[in-house]
Each structure stands twice: as structure tokens, then as C-alpha cells.
Design an enzyme around this catalytic site. Sequence first.
Site, PDB file in Angstrom:
ATOM      1  CG  HIS A 109      -1.677   1.318   1.338  1.00  0.00           C
ATOM      2  ND1 HIS A 109      -2.469   1.795   0.321  1.00  0.00           N
ATOM      3  CD2 HIS A 109      -1.724   2.239   2.328  1.00  0.00           C
ATOM      4  CE1 HIS A 109      -2.986   2.954   0.689  1.00  0.00           C
ATOM      5  NE2 HIS A 109      -2.544   3.252   1.897  1.00  0.00           N
ATOM      6  CG  ASP A 139      -0.266   6.156   2.390  1.00  0.00           C
ATOM      7  OD1 ASP A 139      -1.488   6.042   2.209  1.00  0.00           O
ATOM      8  OD2 ASP A 139       0.330   5.665   3.370  1.00  0.00           O
ATOM      9  CG  ASP A 192      -4.716   3.401   4.679  1.00  0.00           C
ATOM     10  OD1 ASP A 192      -5.054   3.094   5.830  1.00  0.00           O
ATOM     11  OD2 ASP A 192      -3.740   4.116   4.437  1.00  0.00           O
TER      12      ASP A 192
END
Length: 851
Positions: free
Chosen positions: A51, A53, A175
Amino acid sequence: MCIIAYLAFIIFIVITICNGTPYQLPNSCGYNSCNLGKADRLNVHLVAHTHDDVGWLKTVDQYFYGARKDIRPEGVQYIIDSAIESLLENPDRRFIYVEIAFFWRWWIQQTEDTQNTVRQLVNQGRLEFISGGWSMHDEGATHYNGIIDQHSLGAEFLRDQFDECGRPKIGWQIDPFGHSREVASLFAQDDPRLQEYNVPERVQAFIQAAHNQARNYATNHIIMTMGQDFTYQNANEWFKNLDKLIKYVNEQQANGSDVNVFYSTSSCYLYALNKADRTWSSKIDDFFPYAIAPHLVRTGFYTSRSTLKRYERYSNNILQVTRQLNAFSNVNMRNSIFPLNEAMGIVQHHDAISGTEKQHVADDYVQRLSQGIDAALIVMNNAYAKLLPKENQSLPITPHYLCQLSNISECLPIEKQDRFTLTLWNPTVQSITSFVRVPVTNDYTIIDPIGQILPSEFVRVDFDNQGNLLQITNYQSNISVSFSNQGLYWYHSYPNGSGAYVFRPLTSNAQPISNIRNITCTKSKSVQSALIIFNEWGSEEVSIFDGSSTVEFEWTVGPIPIDDYIGKEVIIRYDTDLGSTSKYYTDANGREVLERIRNYRPTWNYTVFENVSGNYYPINSRIWIKDQQRQFTVLTDRSHGGGSISDGSIEIMIHRRIPNSDPSSAMMEPLNETAFGKGLVVRGKHLVIIDTPNNSALIHRANAQQFYMQPISTFALTNISYANYSTNYRQTWSALPDTMPLNLHLLTLDQLSSKEYLVRVEHYFELHEDEIYSQPIQIDLQKLLNSLGKIIDVIELTLAGNMPLSDMKRLNWTTTENESSHWKGIEQISSKDTIITLNPMQIRTFQITMQ
């Protein structure tokens, strides 16, 4: 922001010991490449993922290149490098990737040979793109227009580079704040010669964890997501251990174990569930608000960085206008719009528009938007150079400027100039009346498009002599709403409790920012205003414009004082005499509206820990309360948090300044925005509507659409007289031969090439909310695009614009209420037919070719 993965009611285990035997080499992408496990086993789908960002603790570029290792050591370019290399080492391995903003950056730096190798991995289903947006967008502070655009941007890249096999099949929102997870991590060495060799213990622990997790699942398929923030920079370490885990766990089947573990993807896991031939429960409400602990309710981010939230809205307004000007002028400058389109895609990220990023990252987002707007202005100038001169005129066009600081009465290009032009572009498909505020330093004569010199009968607003709002009256509907209180208030932040994510007030009672107020009233032919000053850092100006059915509340807050080290969370509150019976209504990303009930959740028994923040919801465009006869609606110019904490009351948080960091995150930075050495000043607008519940939808739907997609003003200097200017240049021009239906919105007009256009149209009323405008409408696309020429081909596409709608196939699901998700499709229009039907809340997307 950190999370390992999310699927509802799933437990997650991170394992770092692992290996396996190949089941087969996939030779195709999609569901045909999926390993569906064994019918008599507990099938564990291991999903390797990272993941990444698109900005949070570091900027997008810092994350991609691996800069600022003092903040975080990883670099996304190395993660993708490493993952690709590891996939090539073992044909069993699979990997999913989400954030196209990063993958695009990586892709354009690769050689053709590397690109072809990656295409092969995608074609074999071993590298799969999930969700496919430019970023993993936030869900609490975004508008549907921005969500669609950022997904379309990513989908276009994947289609162009990977064709069918690059097309995502499922969403992957692991998320955004509204989901929770449980993580267990097992780690051990796997060499029996080592003193700490403990493979048998770890394997048995994994098998037990799988059985424990399976108790919360409906089938013999479970998912374990293997990854977290920015993992797989050393993908070999991850995959080598996962390989061993698969091998050692599956070997236990010979000893009676029923656990079957293998590499999978999130779409293959979903496909396995679909093949389970069972019914599924459905959920029609949302996952807001979200708390990670009884008193840590993440409702603060609905408002955090209020100016960024407004600038994102303004930037989208510029983006849509620039696309329209590019298309209608046929200047074919789509590539010049990309910087703004890409910046908007990045800002939809769940640690961007949410306001939960570090300050230097927020500054980077703003800079990207600003640079994108600068590039868009070049397109606008080229478009106006074609559209403004009258027929057969080849005339110079002076540059047009966007006065982006007009909200603080500054527009440097026109200051002290003898004359200038103001050009307005209306991006809606209806005629509108717009009141434009122009900051000037001289006295001017204003001449409208037909040469007239320009100097409310719908609404009345009553104040007392102390500046207290008493009543708003709608003359047309003959109803009034009285106010016991209205103004600016603030909550005392709980010490080390509130932050960028969390809103936790010390007490449930908000106090007024001042016990006194001063009021100054002004009146002109077109507007009446009451300026109410509460103190040196808070004011509001209440205005009614001639012919308008809304009341404008323009509020200004800041610098919020924190010299006392007390965090202050400022709200605007409207306390009315409506009997709202604990109910209030907020929109979801600017479209559909959900009913909220104070201290209640529709799908579980709710325990009240925070009676203010626990009743806050995202307000992306509107909130209202109502009784049997009256509805009080507030439209917003950006996303906020708010709710109805007592009957008859609406409160909306508009600014926050907190001297300590958020206790619920690793950001470790206070929410303390400053400018010019002081706390940041925020200014914004709300539109208030008073009407009957039956009439309100018509008013709030149309006004919210115009509030969101406002006319864009540009200014240009001129040295010629009005007589000469009007002889050579158009004062008015419309791409439409006539006004389109009120309930129609042109969501997207994007010129793809000199003759091809992407067009999205929507019916923006909900079913049953208005007797007239909640009905289906028919429109003629030819009429809509008549100024571009004759349409010769029409292809209806999916919402993302990356596939003909006729080619779309969906998995079928059946709910426990015996409802089917079977998609029958819609009647396909012929390539020559330009008349279409839109049902309430329907968006349709077309690729249109002109002659």
C-alpha cells in the site's frame, strides 16, 4: 497511511516464513487464471500487496524516489523494481498493485524490453492491477466528480498500456478511514541447522490462525493479505518466505491438515466466493463515523485543512471548464490539461484531501494544483482566442487572468487600470444568474453583454440590533424559520485527544467565540448584506441577492488563537425552531443523501462514548433537518464535518487549530496551519434554503450543482473603447442552441482527438424526491454538441470510459433477501442514434465521433 489490508470482518496475519509447489502456470489473465483451491479444504488465498500512499509523511516525489529517508526509508520505484524481479523468479507468485500515480511514474522510465516483460506478467494474471485509480481515494471528503475523474485517469493509462488484461475487476479500498483490522505476525528462521529453527511451531501456529479466522467466514475460502505500507522493497525476502510457508503448510495435508494455502489475488478470492453458490447479506448504509477506540472517533478529518478542501473544489471547477473550452474551441490541447488532471488525481488520495498529511506534503499538493491551473490557463487563453473574435475576424487577444485571490479583494492585473474585460464561462447546461464580486481600486462604469449600464423579493432575513439572527422567511412558500442562536462557536480540544484525524472535544458544550457582536447592514439594487463581527478572528456576512431563493452566509475564521495551548475547533451553528426528532440528512460524496439518527446505527447496537463527534458525518455538499411543514438546508462550498447534536440544530465544523499531534496516527505533527507568521485565516460560503420538504429538492439540487460548478471569471486588459470592442468581439456566446433540462448535468466533456470526445451526462435528482424532476429525461446528444458538428458515431462506455458498455460482464450475486445483482444491461443505442434516456441518479458515458 498505515494499514495492512481490509475486508469486512477479516482477521489478517503477516507471515515471514514460507515456499510452495506450483499448481500451474497461468496462461491468461482474468478469472481464468485463478486458482480456486480444493473443494474439501480450507483454502487460504495469500495476496501479496503493497500500500503506497500518494503522499502522507513525505511528498509524492519523495516517496517515489526514496528521498527523505529520515522520515521513511522506502522508495516506491524500488518496490516496483523488486516486485517485478521476484515475480519473474517463480511462476506461481502473484502480486497486486493499486496506485497508478506511482506505477505511471515508474513505467515511463522503463525500457521497451522491461515494459514488454511487465505486459507478459499482466497477460498471465501474475501482476494484477486492482481498483485502478490514480490514487486510493478518500471516501469521507471527496466529491463524486473527482472520484470518477481520478479513476478514469488511471483506467485510461491501463487500457492504453495493457488492454483487456490491465482492466481492474474489483475495488480495493483498504486504507480510507472507516475500516478496521486485526493483525497477527509470525516470524521465524526456516533452516533446521539453526538453533532457533521453529518451522513446525510456526506452521502449526499458522494452521491454527487459519482455522480461527475461518470461523468468521461464510465459505471454505479465506484471504490473508501479505503486505502493508510500502512493503516489498525487498520483495525477494517476502516472496522467499511466502514460498516456504506455502510448501510447509501444504505438506501437513499428508498428516491430516485441511489447510490449503496458495498465491492469489483479491479478485480471484472474490471469484472463489462467487462460485460458492450461496446467498450473501447486503449492507446499504455506510461505515461512518469510524472510531479506532471508544474516544478516538475519526471525524476530525472531515474538516482538517479546510483551505485545501476548498482549493481542490476550485481546481476541479477550473479543470471541467478548461476541458469544455478545449472541446468547444477545438484547440486540441488535451496534453496541456494533463498536469491539472494528474494533480487532481493525486489530491483525491485518502491522506491528501482528508487533510491528514504533514504540512510540507499539503504544501506540495497545493503547488501541484497551482501549477496545473497555470497550465490550464494557457488552454483557456487559446480557446478564447478562437471563441471571442467575431466571424471572419483575426484579432489579437490580450491574456486572460484568473484572479485567485479575489476572496481577499486582490486582483493585481486589473488594479488601477482604466478599463478591463470580465469574461464568464458557465459550465452548466442551464441558463443561470450569477453575482460576481470584482475587487477594484477605482470607480468604473459596468456595461453588460447587451450594452446596458447595470446598477429580493424571495427571501427576508431579520436581525435584532445586536446582530442576532431572528428569522428567515420564504415569501414564495409563505413559511418562516426562527432562530434561538446562530453564529460561530468553538469546542475545546481534549488535550492530546484531537488531531488531524480525530475530533474529541473536552466537553459537549461549544462556547461562542464572543459574547458580543457588531452588525453593519448595507443595501444596493442587487444585494443586501449584514456584516456581523464577533471578534478579531471571527465574522460572517449574510447576504441576499435580488431574485435568489437562497441566503448566503460567508464566514471568515482565523487566526485562531492558541497562545493558551488550547486546541480550538470552530463551528458555525444554526439553532432553529424545527422539530427534527433526532433526524438529519447528509449527502454521500455530493450525490445521494442518507438519513442520520442521533446516537443510532442501523446495523449494530451502538454504545455512545462521544455524543458530539460520534454524531458527526461527512458533509460533502449539503445537510438538512426538517419537520412536517419546513425544511432547513445548508449547502457547502467544500467538504466539512457536522451533524445535528440537538433537535432543530445544525452545526458544521469549518476550521481547526490544534497544538498537539493526533494520538491515533504516526503523523506526529500538530494541526497548526499558519500563514505570514500567524494562524491561517479561512473564508468560505454556505447557502441556506428555507422551504417545504416537497419543494426543497428542486431548490437544493439545482443550487448545489451551480454552487459546485460555478462560472469561471477571467480578466483581461484592453486599450480600446467599448464601441470598438463590441464591434470586433463577441460579448456573449453559447455552445448550446437552447437551455437543457434542469435535471441534466454535463459531467465531463473531454476532447480525445480532433474528432473524438468523451462525454458524461447525468440525471442528478434522486428517485421520488421531486414530482417533476425525479422523472426520466430524454436528451439529444446532437443538440448538446451541435456547435462541434454532426455526430457520426456513438459508443456507450463504462463509467471509467475504458470499455464499451456492451462488453462489460459482471459476477452475479444473490442476497439473503433473494435479490439478484444480475445486470441485464441497458438497451444499447445504435451508432447513429443520438437520443438517450437518463433515469434518476444515472450517469452515462459515451465516446462520440464527429464528422
